[in-house]
Scaffold this motif. Structure first.
Motif, mmCIF file in Angstrom:
data_model
loop_
_atom_site.group_PDB
_atom_site.id
_atom_site.type_symbol
_atom_site.label_atom_id
_atom_site.label_comp_id
_atom_site.label_asym_id
_atom_site.label_seq_id
_atom_site.Cartn_x
_atom_site.Cartn_y
_atom_site.Cartn_z
ATOM 1 N N ASP A 15 0.876 -1.177 0.000
ATOM 2 C CA ASP A 15 0.000 0.000 0.000
ATOM 3 C C ASP A 15 0.908 1.221 0.000
ATOM 4 O O ASP A 15 1.413 1.621 1.051
ATOM 5 C CB ASP A 15 -0.898 0.007 1.251
ATOM 6 C CG ASP A 15 -1.868 -1.168 1.248
ATOM 7 O OD1 ASP A 15 -1.959 -1.871 0.220
ATOM 8 O OD2 ASP A 15 -2.537 -1.375 2.282
ATOM 9 N N ASP A 17 1.408 4.229 0.442
ATOM 10 C CA ASP A 17 0.937 5.464 1.080
ATOM 11 C C ASP A 17 2.113 6.386 1.349
ATOM 12 O O ASP A 17 3.259 5.940 1.385
ATOM 13 C CB ASP A 17 0.277 5.110 2.427
ATOM 14 C CG ASP A 17 -1.099 4.493 2.262
ATOM 15 O OD1 ASP A 17 -1.940 5.116 1.606
ATOM 16 O OD2 ASP A 17 -1.326 3.383 2.795
ATOM 17 N N HIS A 102 -4.358 2.078 -4.929
ATOM 18 C CA HIS A 102 -4.711 2.076 -3.500
ATOM 19 C C HIS A 102 -5.492 3.356 -3.172
ATOM 20 O O HIS A 102 -4.922 4.312 -2.640
ATOM 21 C CB HIS A 102 -3.416 1.989 -2.667
ATOM 22 C CG HIS A 102 -3.642 1.931 -1.184
ATOM 23 N ND1 HIS A 102 -4.398 0.951 -0.581
ATOM 24 C CD2 HIS A 102 -3.201 2.726 -0.174
ATOM 25 C CE1 HIS A 102 -4.405 1.153 0.727
ATOM 26 N NE2 HIS A 102 -3.696 2.229 1.002
ATOM 27 N N HIS A 104 -7.816 5.729 -1.128
ATOM 28 C CA HIS A 104 -8.398 5.939 0.207
ATOM 29 C C HIS A 104 -9.666 6.776 0.050
ATOM 30 O O HIS A 104 -9.751 7.605 -0.856
ATOM 31 C CB HIS A 104 -7.411 6.690 1.103
ATOM 32 C CG HIS A 104 -6.572 5.800 1.952
ATOM 33 N ND1 HIS A 104 -6.926 5.443 3.229
ATOM 34 C CD2 HIS A 104 -5.389 5.180 1.708
ATOM 35 C CE1 HIS A 104 -5.994 4.650 3.740
ATOM 36 N NE2 HIS A 104 -5.040 4.462 2.841
ATOM 37 N N GLY A 150 -8.018 1.742 0.534
ATOM 38 C CA GLY A 150 -7.492 2.291 1.774
ATOM 39 C C GLY A 150 -8.324 1.783 2.941
ATOM 40 O O GLY A 150 -9.554 1.781 2.873
ATOM 41 N N HIS A 299 3.860 -1.379 4.148
ATOM 42 C CA HIS A 299 3.836 0.040 3.757
ATOM 43 C C HIS A 299 5.267 0.518 3.519
ATOM 44 O O HIS A 299 6.185 0.072 4.229
ATOM 45 C CB HIS A 299 3.218 0.899 4.874
ATOM 46 C CG HIS A 299 1.753 0.701 5.036
ATOM 47 N ND1 HIS A 299 1.218 -0.067 6.040
ATOM 48 C CD2 HIS A 299 0.708 1.175 4.322
ATOM 49 C CE1 HIS A 299 -0.101 -0.054 5.924
ATOM 50 N NE2 HIS A 299 -0.443 0.692 4.894
HETATM 51 ZN ZN LIG Z 1 -3.458 3.058 2.864
#
Ligand SMILES: [Zn+2]
Length: 348
Positions: A15, A17, A102, A104, A150, A299
């Protein structure tokens, strides 16, 4: 029964992020920080190169990139990450990795100046997915094909929307886990529901994204591929108590008693990852010829120096090695694959 015919397929999803506040020391002013992605990812690719599968191939990853309303509001374009880091992404693709999505469901509350998870406005969620998806395809035509949302969030409409947009794989499901919106909390985070989902891949029912279609129900084309979880009673309870504190919701403990479930990042320390390895060993030893899809996650900020005592790049490397060693010991062939390869390998 000859159980050597089966293969362990390893899908490593990330993910992608931005660096999390409090997790990494330096977060610059009003922009997001992407050091985990720009520094952690290339370093990690090199660090794990030697951990080859039984076909002699180095690990491949499925990088799930952020394209959503938060990115659009902060940077002025849904596809900012894809455009700004296009070189890095293309380099990853050249090594056989997949670029997925991904999104969110972050919405901004201007009055309080905070980001929260939009749970009620389903038409906003679907419009946002549509706009972000279109924008993604402008930088990488024909993509994305794989998605993990997300906070693993879905409802029937978001799943239907992803199906309609042509996504092939969703791997948001974490069978046995669910978080609930608590009434006294106004702005929610980390809400999802996969409590009733099983561990097998399925085409979701239009009537309930958490399970396969029943007779008379329409089946979506998108394939739901559940993440690999452990059902150790002890670790399921550890997770239940931790989540009860995090979500301020004692119901988490009751859910853990009903369905002990443990899920952790591939970058977690040996102690934390061992229940996953134990459950995988049990799964690999089952006298069945069906292939096993081991779906895992992490992550990017876990790959660079961070404040946590649990997550780091060396752990990721060691855990990956443990998976390969386990599979070798049991004489089961193992292959690294991208999420988008799964449908081709599943015999219907
Ligand atoms: Zn995320």
């Amino acid at each position: 029964m000859d159980d050597k015919a089966k293969t362990l397929y390893i899908v490593i999803g990330c993910d992608t992020d931005p660096d999390r506040q409090g997790f990494i020391d330096i977060i610059p002013g009003n922009k997001l920080s992407w050091r985990g992605m720009t520094e952690g990812i290339p370093d990690t690719k090199l660090a794990v190169m030697d951990i080859k599968d039984s076909g002699g191939k180095s690990p491949v990853f499925t990088w799930l990139m952020r394209a959503d309303d938060q990115i659009n509001i902060i940077y002025g374009a849904y596809n900012w990450v894809l455009e700004n880091y296009k070189g890095l992404i293309e380099d990853l693709e050249k090594t056989g990795d997949e670029i997925g999505w991904h999104p969110h469901f972050y919405k901004h509350n201007d009055k309080h100046g905070i980001w929260y998870q939009e749970l009620k406005d389903v038409s906003w969620q679907c419009r946002m997915l549509e706009s972000a998806h279109k924008s993604f395809g402008e930088i990488f035509p024909g993509k994305p094909r794989s998605v993990r949302t997300g906070w693993l969030y879905h409802n029937n409409e978001t799943m239907k929307k992803l199906d309609e947009l042509g996504l092939k794989i969703d791997f948001s499901a974490v069978p046995g886990l669910r978080t609930n919106p608590v009434k006294k909390i106004k702005f929610h985070y980390n809400i999802y529901d996969w409590f009733s989902t099983g561990k097998e891949c399925y085409h979701p029912s239009e009537a309930d994204y958490r399970r396969a279609a029943r007779e008379g129900e329409r089946e979506l084309s998108i394939l739901e591929v559940p993440n690999f979880t452990s059902h150790s009673w002890f670790w399921g309870m550890v997770s239940g108590f931790y989540m009860a504190g995090k979500m301020k919701d004692p119901v988490q403990i009751i859910q853990a008693i009903r369905k002990p479930t443990f899920w952790v990042s591939l970058s977690a320390g040996r102690k934390w990852f061992s229940p996953i390895i134990k459950s995988l060993a049990k799964e690999l030893r089952r006298p069945t010829e069906s292939d096993i899809f081991f779906i895992t996650y992490f992550h990017p900020d876990e790959l660079i120096e961070n404040r946590s005592k649990i997550y780091n790049r060396d752990n990721l490397k060691r855990n990956l090695k443990s998976i390969i060693n386990l599979s070798d010991r049991l004489e089961i062939p193992h292959r690294y694959i991208r999420a988008e390869d799964i449908p081709l390998l599943i015999s219907e």
